[in-house]
Design an enzyme around this catalytic site. Structure first.
Site, mmCIF file in Angstrom:
data_model
loop_
_atom_site.group_PDB
_atom_site.id
_atom_site.type_symbol
_atom_site.label_atom_id
_atom_site.label_comp_id
_atom_site.label_asym_id
_atom_site.label_seq_id
_atom_site.Cartn_x
_atom_site.Cartn_y
_atom_site.Cartn_z
ATOM 1 N N GLY A 47 0.828 -1.190 0.000
ATOM 2 C CA GLY A 47 0.000 0.000 0.000
ATOM 3 C C GLY A 47 0.863 1.241 0.000
ATOM 4 C CD GLN A 101 3.450 5.748 2.609
ATOM 5 O OE1 GLN A 101 2.441 5.196 2.172
ATOM 6 N NE2 GLN A 101 4.467 5.065 3.094
ATOM 7 C CB CYS A 130 5.515 2.130 7.113
ATOM 8 S SG CYS A 130 4.993 3.598 6.240
ATOM 9 C CG LEU A 131 6.497 0.835 1.045
ATOM 10 C CD1 LEU A 131 5.787 1.112 -0.270
ATOM 11 C CD2 LEU A 131 7.606 -0.191 0.837
ATOM 12 C CG HIS A 165 -0.340 1.239 7.269
ATOM 13 N ND1 HIS A 165 0.646 0.748 8.093
ATOM 14 C CD2 HIS A 165 0.296 2.061 6.394
ATOM 15 C CE1 HIS A 165 1.813 1.259 7.741
ATOM 16 N NE2 HIS A 165 1.627 2.068 6.700
ATOM 17 C CD GLU A 166 -1.224 2.451 2.786
ATOM 18 O OE1 GLU A 166 -0.733 3.590 2.711
ATOM 19 O OE2 GLU A 166 -0.538 1.444 3.010
ATOM 20 C CG HIS A 168 0.490 6.726 5.541
ATOM 21 N ND1 HIS A 168 1.657 7.196 6.117
ATOM 22 C CD2 HIS A 168 0.719 5.412 5.275
ATOM 23 C CE1 HIS A 168 2.540 6.199 6.198
ATOM 24 N NE2 HIS A 168 1.995 5.105 5.706
HETATM 25 NI NI NI Z 1 2.890 3.219 5.517
#
Ligand code: NI
Length: 163
Positions: free
Chosen positions: A48, A53, A90-91, A132-133, A136
């Site tokens: 995701g 991000q 998380c990226l 999670h997204e 963000h």
């Molecule tokens: Ni993330």
């Protein structure tokens, strides 16, 4: 399409801590953003990615937990069921992982790239990813709510757990 730079926590990361703005225009620019986000997510082997991000403060996310690409604009959680402790990555926080409490099931309403209403109910990994997204988009990174940092105990290998 293009791969965009992923903002990392601790590196010029103000955008990760701000509330993103609602998308008002469902135009070519939004479509390009969503396409770039998907390409960036796949290139990074993530499940995701949220627009902040990649440095864009708009309420748009892409998700793929192995069941195909989901694009969501202006998503909102409308109901949840249950509670489960999961290990997330998380990226924007590469190489780290932590335990987070999430719902077992989540229903999300939002819009697709053309501004049409969509509703998605996810269980398990999809529910986790949706939450999670959407976090963000509200300036919340999982580390803000994790109950335990398990980076040193957990071999970070599964793509499903990076979002
Ligand atoms: Ni993330």
């Amino acid at each position: 399409m293009a791969i965009r730079n992923i903002v990392k926590l601790g590196e010029d990361d103000a955008v990760l801590h701000k509330r993103a703005r609602k998308v008002e225009k469902f135009d070519a620019r939004l479509h390009e953003l969503l396409a770039d986000m998907a390409e960036t997510m796949y290139a990074a082997d993530g499940a995701g990615l949220a627009a902040p991000q990649v440095g864009v403060l708009k309420r748009a996310v892409v998700i793929d937990v192995g069941e195909g690409l989901i694009e969501l604009v202006n998503p909102e959680i409308v109901s949840t069921e249950g509670e489960v402790t999961v290990i997330e990555g998380c990226l924007s926080v590469p190489g780290r992982s932590g335990k987070v409490v999430r719902p077992e099931k989540a229903t999300v309403r939002g819009l697709n790239r053309d501004g049409e209403e969509v509703e998605i109910t996810g269980e398990g990994m999809l529910a986790v990813c949706l939450c999670h997204e959407i976090d963000h988009l509200d300036g919340i990174v999982y580390v803000d709510k994790m109950i335990e940092d398990v980076s040193d105990q957990y071999e970070f290998a599964k793509r499903e757990e990076q979002a």
